[in-house]
Motif scaffolding. Structure first.
Motif, PDB file in Angstrom:
ATOM      1  N   ASP A 177      63.102  37.739  55.324  1.00 28.03           N
ATOM      2  CA  ASP A 177      63.866  36.527  55.026  1.00 28.03           C
ATOM      3  C   ASP A 177      63.306  35.635  53.933  1.00 28.03           C
ATOM      4  O   ASP A 177      63.962  34.689  53.518  1.00 28.03           O
ATOM      5  CB  ASP A 177      64.075  35.706  56.294  1.00 28.03           C
ATOM      6  N   ARG A 178      62.086  35.936  53.444  1.00 29.44           N
ATOM      7  CA  ARG A 178      61.560  35.068  52.392  1.00 29.44           C
ATOM      8  C   ARG A 178      60.435  35.762  51.633  1.00 29.44           C
ATOM      9  O   ARG A 178      59.844  36.720  52.106  1.00 29.44           O
ATOM     10  CB  ARG A 178      61.094  33.733  52.943  1.00 29.44           C
ATOM     11  N   ASP A 201      58.135  38.374  53.592  1.00 25.31           N
ATOM     12  CA  ASP A 201      57.858  38.099  54.997  1.00 25.31           C
ATOM     13  C   ASP A 201      59.024  38.440  55.924  1.00 25.31           C
ATOM     14  O   ASP A 201      60.177  38.108  55.640  1.00 25.31           O
ATOM     15  CB  ASP A 201      57.514  36.622  55.170  1.00 25.31           C
ATOM     16  N   CYS A 202      58.691  39.059  57.054  1.00 28.28           N
ATOM     17  CA  CYS A 202      59.668  39.385  58.085  1.00 28.28           C
ATOM     18  C   CYS A 202      59.570  38.350  59.207  1.00 28.28           C
ATOM     19  O   CYS A 202      58.471  38.117  59.737  1.00 28.28           O
ATOM     20  CB  CYS A 202      59.414  40.777  58.638  1.00 28.28           C
ATOM     21  N   PRO A 203      60.700  37.750  59.607  1.00 27.95           N
ATOM     22  CA  PRO A 203      60.673  36.706  60.624  1.00 27.95           C
ATOM     23  C   PRO A 203      60.525  37.225  62.060  1.00 27.95           C
ATOM     24  O   PRO A 203      60.168  36.478  62.955  1.00 27.95           O
ATOM     25  CB  PRO A 203      62.029  36.023  60.461  1.00 27.95           C
ATOM     26  N   CYS A 204      60.788  38.497  62.283  1.00 31.78           N
ATOM     27  CA  CYS A 204      60.827  39.004  63.659  1.00 31.78           C
ATOM     28  C   CYS A 204      59.456  39.125  64.323  1.00 31.78           C
ATOM     29  O   CYS A 204      59.255  38.642  65.427  1.00 31.78           O
ATOM     30  CB  CYS A 204      61.549  40.341  63.698  1.00 31.78           C
TER      31      CYS A 204
END
Length: 87
Positions: free
Chosen positions: A40-41, A48-51
């Motif tokens: 997401d960013r 970066d992965c938010p999960c």
């Protein structure tokens, strides 16, 4: 619109485009190799992965921080002036 040293996530296309250094554009799948979430960013040199917190390097998609163990797959792009296209 791709910042030098950073990048941009294109969620609809499921691709991340980065510019590690001026004029050097890279593209990677936006699907995290850990469990398939969409990253997401792009910040501080990583995608970066938010999960689950996986981070990948903007330079080559390699894992900077797990739990992912495989890099983001590279995608093919062409750059023509200010236009970037998936190929």
């Amino acid at each position: 619109d791709i910042p030098e040293g950073g990048g941009k996530v294109f969620k609809k296309e499921k691709v991340v485009v980065t510019q590690p250094k001026k004029g050097d554009f890279k593209a990677f799948s936006a699907i995290c190799t850990h469990q398939g979430c969409v990253v997401d960013r792009v910040a501080d040199g990583t995608i970066d992965c938010p999960c689950h917190g996986s981070r990948f390097r903007v330079t080559d998609g390699s894992v900077a921080h797990g739990p992912a163990v495989r890099p983001l797959p590279q995608r093919s792009i062409t750059v023509d002036g200010k236009s970037i296209r998936l190929t």
